[in-house]
Write a protein that holds these residues in place. Structure first.
Motif, PDB file in Angstrom:
ATOM      1  N   GLU A 167       0.868  -1.178   0.000  1.00  0.00           N
ATOM      2  CA  GLU A 167       0.000   0.000   0.000  1.00  0.00           C
ATOM      3  C   GLU A 167       0.905   1.229   0.000  1.00  0.00           C
ATOM      4  N   ARG A 168       0.503   2.271  -0.702  1.00  0.00           N
ATOM      5  CA  ARG A 168       1.249   3.530  -0.732  1.00  0.00           C
ATOM      6  C   ARG A 168       0.507   4.578   0.079  1.00  0.00           C
ATOM      7  N   THR A 169       1.260   5.403   0.777  1.00  0.00           N
ATOM      8  CA  THR A 169       0.669   6.529   1.497  1.00  0.00           C
ATOM      9  C   THR A 169       0.682   7.740   0.572  1.00  0.00           C
TER      10      THR A 169
END
Length: 120
Positions: free
Chosen positions: A46-48
């Protein structure tokens, strides 16, 4: 990542592959091992919004060993490898221990069974 000459974009697939191979190192399994392919679904990326990376890993722990130490080893290896290879900040590596098994071969069997259950 922006540079004077342009930019470098690293896909989630590349990050997943680095995390996966780092996970296999802890399990002492080679990527060429046919059983390793089943474990790939147990790693998610997951990317922030700030371009940080969060990694999720689901696995079984070997019976008789420290579950906490096993989880920490996975977290450390994944985090260090992603940061070293990509220069992206790893915000978190979340390890979920789903079971305790006798050997790593049983870990692979469990991943296969979990894979079959998710497909139903």
């Amino acid at each position: 990542m922006e540079f004077e000459q342009g930019s470098i974009n690293i896909s989630d697939d590349v990050l997943k592959e680095i995390a996966f191979r780092s996970f296999l190192e802890v399990l002492e399994i080679t990527p060429d091992d046919k059983e390793s392919k089943r474990l790939k679904k147990s790693v998610e990326i997951e990317r922030t919004p700030e371009d940080g990376v969060i990694v999720y890993v689901k696995t079984s722990a070997p019976y008789g060993k420290s579950i906490v130490e096993f989880g920490r080893k996975i977290m450390k290896n994944i985090s260090e490898n992603i940061q070293r290879m990509t220069e992206l900040q790893v915000v978190a590596v979340n390890v979920t221990i789903t079971d305790v098994t006798e050997t790593f071969e049983e870990l692979n069997k469990e991943a296969e069974e979990t894979e079959g259950e998710e497909g139903q």
